[in-house]
Design an enzyme around this catalytic site. Structure first.
Site, PDB file in Angstrom:
ATOM      1  N   SER A  33     -33.384 -19.134 -23.915  1.00 50.76           N
ATOM      2  CA  SER A  33     -34.631 -18.722 -24.562  1.00 50.76           C
ATOM      3  C   SER A  33     -35.385 -17.642 -23.800  1.00 50.76           C
ATOM      4  CB  SER A  33     -35.533 -19.941 -24.761  1.00 50.76           C
ATOM      5  OG  SER A  33     -34.968 -20.834 -25.699  1.00 50.76           O
ATOM      6  N   GLU A  67       0.798  -1.225   0.000  1.00 53.67           N
ATOM      7  CA  GLU A  67       0.000   0.000   0.000  1.00 53.67           C
ATOM      8  C   GLU A  67       0.833   1.278   0.000  1.00 53.67           C
ATOM      9  OE1 GLU A  67      -3.109   0.137  -0.462  1.00 53.67           O
ATOM     10  OE2 GLU A  67      -3.737  -1.925  -0.109  1.00 53.67           O
TER      11      GLU A  67
END
Length: 682
Positions: free
Chosen positions: A362, A92
């Site tokens: 579908s 970090e």
């Protein structure tokens, strides 16, 4: 001459003013910086907000939960394992102890990389900046927020030691699964204390805050291991580790804890989605949400939510590993009334209803048939259902779809029956006949936001969408062509009762009203046995469950099972499948979506009128013979069918002999459409 001299004097004055301003600029900037530094110093240390978390309410103002601050365990930095501190610093902010809140070297490097790649790929936030933002600021992208971040960063650096800042950061950073801080994260992921974390465990944890959902070892172990490797390599580059120790840590086995079975929250996936909306969309700071005493009113209907959770739990057996997701919303305004993102939130908080995208099969066909109705087709248009190989892309490509189970009518069928039976040949013929862009446009206008492609298989739902997207698209049909935006939050109030945010539902007419209604009535056919043909209508297994008139469509792929449908008052979509796309190959698995959807829908509609569909002007209702697509008479079985006025058949089925039957309805369409379909009709 005089005028020219005046112009010259004005020019000289402007130049002197510009030079003076330029000379004063450094002094002005320096003065501003001094004022900012003094203000930060005078403001003094920053207090951790007291716990007055935001309260969440459903649409009936009933309590459902709160902003989660319970899984926080503040731990002295001296009681944390050195490895978690070093791993966090490395990944970090490796120069944390060398800068004063802003790492200008890193900022310059980040800017250079971003300019070279023309992307915003590199971050330059320091631990102090992240601590200030996470605890005290919102996530909006305004200049005011950036300025506030700078001020809070300076205030932290001027009034607290580096040790105190790092301790605060490690106690407040979010690690996912409700864990704030390294102590909670150590417990959630490894059932350990922060002081007992190994290098392997610490390097895994340090990588999670960059993307708590993406890098959670519970949800995505492979991605978490890749991130762990990045953390370890960064520790080596920072001089915190040798390559040998990093390799040993990476290969060390990790015994993950099982997520705790805490008290089950009401609508946990919905509440997570609300939290995300509050911070990312409404830009409310975590400080305000954790300590501001806010009241958040949502669209959730607790009773409807309970029904959804009940049928998920009582449909899929406990021993099955299959997953599911459900979205129910009010089509009139877009309010989400129920949300299920998975079978067990405690085991897997990943929200499949909003974040997963799967091929709808579908269930995508209603968008196609809407486009067809707008391009010369009617519910009575007939095409032949036979095995067909389609040529496209100017003859360079072929596509050979198949009907489910290998069944075909081997004769012409109507579009209404094709939708009810989910005939794939009819769908692809229609798709190619009207032009493949028509389906893409219709789906996007309806509310599908995922990327689509004008390819033959799109007619069979080959491109992935989310459950929420499909529900939104169906809501457009339920609204007779008016599109809504799904929403979760109706109002946010502060602790004084003042409104901070209020929802303003909006509808936009994007589809034709009459055509949308005709399509909705076609979609009721999946439950009507009068449309049975070479196979049964796809809704037949659950038709007896429903006592209301409902428009719906089923969908399936080798790894997905869907059912979605609507009335003018409610829309619901259900997906069932495996997270990793495993094949669904057993009969019970393929029926779960239909069972969940039908029982949920029937319960949710209990006490409402049996039929809430009302035809708009410009629509006519006639009785049609399902086999011929002609007007029904005494000698033909009839089914009430809606048409856009002027497109309904005018010939009765008994007036046509068998020889001419195969040609009558085709003449109803315009010549260009006939020419495109002729070689499939023969």
């Amino acid at each position: 001459m005089l005028s020219h001299m005046r112009i010259r004097k004005r020019g000289n004055r402007f130049i002197r003013w510009a030079l003076l301003s330029l000379a004063c600029l450094p002094i002005t900037l320096l003065l501003g910086l001094v004022i900012l530094l003094l203000s930060a110093k005078i403001a003094g240390p920053m207090d951790i907000p007291s716990s007055r978390p935001a309260i969440f309410y459903d649409q009936h103002d009933q309590y459902i939960g709160k902003w989660d601050t319970t899984n926080r365990r503040w731990t002295d930095i001296e009681k944390m394992a050195p490895s978690i501190k070093l791993a966090t610093l490395a990944v970090e902010d490796r120069r944390f102890f060398q800068h004063h809140g802003f790492d200008f070297r890193r900022i310059a490097q980040s800017a250079f990389i971003d300019m070279r790649s023309l992307t915003k790929a590199q971050g330059a936030s320091t631990i102090t900046m992240q601590y200030a933002k996470n605890l005290f600021l919102s996530n909006d992208k305004t200049w005011l927020r950036k300025f506030s971040e700078m001020f809070y960063t300076m205030r932290l650096e001027m009034n607290e030691s580096k040790k105190e800042i790092l301790e605060g950061y490690l106690n407040t950073i979010y690690y996912g699964h409700g864990a704030y801080g390294s102590e909670s994260a150590a417990h959630v992921y490894f059932n350990e204390k922060a002081k007992d974390l190994t290098l392997a465990q610490s390097s895994m944890l340090a990588g999670i805050p960059n993307g708590p959902s993406l890098y959670s070892p519970f949800l995505h172990y492979n991605e978490a291991k890749m991130r762990q490797k990045i953390v370890l390599n960064t520790m080596v580059k920072s001089g915190f580790l040798t390559k040998k120790r990093a390799k040993i840590a990476y290969n060390a086995p990790l015994q993950l804890a099982h997520p705790e079975k805490n008290t089950v929250k009401k609508a946990p996936y919905f509440q997570d989605a609300v939290r995300h909306e509050l911070t990312e969309k409404l830009h409310i700071s975590q400080k305000a949400l954790a300590s501001g005493g806010l009241k958040v009113y949502t669209t959730l209907d607790s009773e409807t939510q309970n029904m959804a959770e009940y049928w998920v739990k009582h449909t899929i057996p406990a021993y099955s590993n299959i997953q599911t997701a459900l979205i129910a919303l009010d089509p009139k305004n877009g309010g989400v009334v129920a949300m299920v993102g998975g079978r067990d939130y405690q085991t897997s908080p990943f929200n499949r209803a909003t974040h997963a995208k799967r091929a709808p099969g579908s269930a995508f066909k209603p968008f196609l048939y809407y486009a067809a109705l707008r391009n010369g087709f009617t519910p009575a248009t007939r095409l032949k259902s036979v095995p067909t190989s389609f040529s496209f892309d100017h003859g360079h490509s072929d596509y050979s779809p198949h009907n489910f189970g290998g069944y075909y009518a081997n004769k012409p069928i109507t579009m209404e029956q094709a939708l009810a039976l989910s005939d794939n040949i009819f769908a692809v013929k229609t798709h190619l006949a009207i032009g493949m862009e028509e389906l893409v446009n219709a789906a996007h206008r309806s509310g599908i936001t995922s990327a689509l492609a004008p390819i033959p298989s799109l007619a069979l739902g080959s491109k992935p969408v989310s459950v929420l997207e499909l529900a939104r698209g169906y809501a457009t049909f339920a609204n007779e062509g008016a599109r809504i935006k799904p929403e979760l939050i109706t109002r946010v109030e502060d602790d004084k009762g003042r409104t901070l945010y209020e929802w303003n539902p909006q509808r936009k007419q994007v589809l034709n009203r009459q055509t949308s209604f005709v399509l909705s009535q076609m979609m009721t056919g999946i439950f009507d046995k009068r449309l049975n043909g070479y196979t049964k209508v796809t809704g037949s297994p659950v038709a007896r469950t429903l006592s209301h008139k409902v428009a719906a469509k089923t969908g399936s792929t080798s790894s997905d099972s869907w059912m979605a449908g609507f009335t003018p008052d409610l829309v619901a979509a259900v997906w069932v499948g495996y997270d990793k796309g495993e094949t669904i190959n057993t009969s019970p698995d393929t029926g779960y979506a239909k069972t969940i959807w039908s029982h949920f829908f029937e319960d949710a509609l209990k006490g409402t009128p049996k039929n809430r569909f009302h035809p708009p002007d410009g629509v006519v209702r006639v009785r049609i013979d399902p086999k011929s697509g002609l007007l029904a008479s005494k000698g033909c079985v009839g089914r009430p069918t809606y048409f856009v006025k002027g497109t309904e058949p005018t010939v009765y089925c008994e007036e046509i002999n068998k020889k001419s039957l195969n040609h009558s309805t085709e003449k109803k369409t315009h010549h260009s459409l006939f020419n495109r379909l002729f070689h499939w009709w023969k």
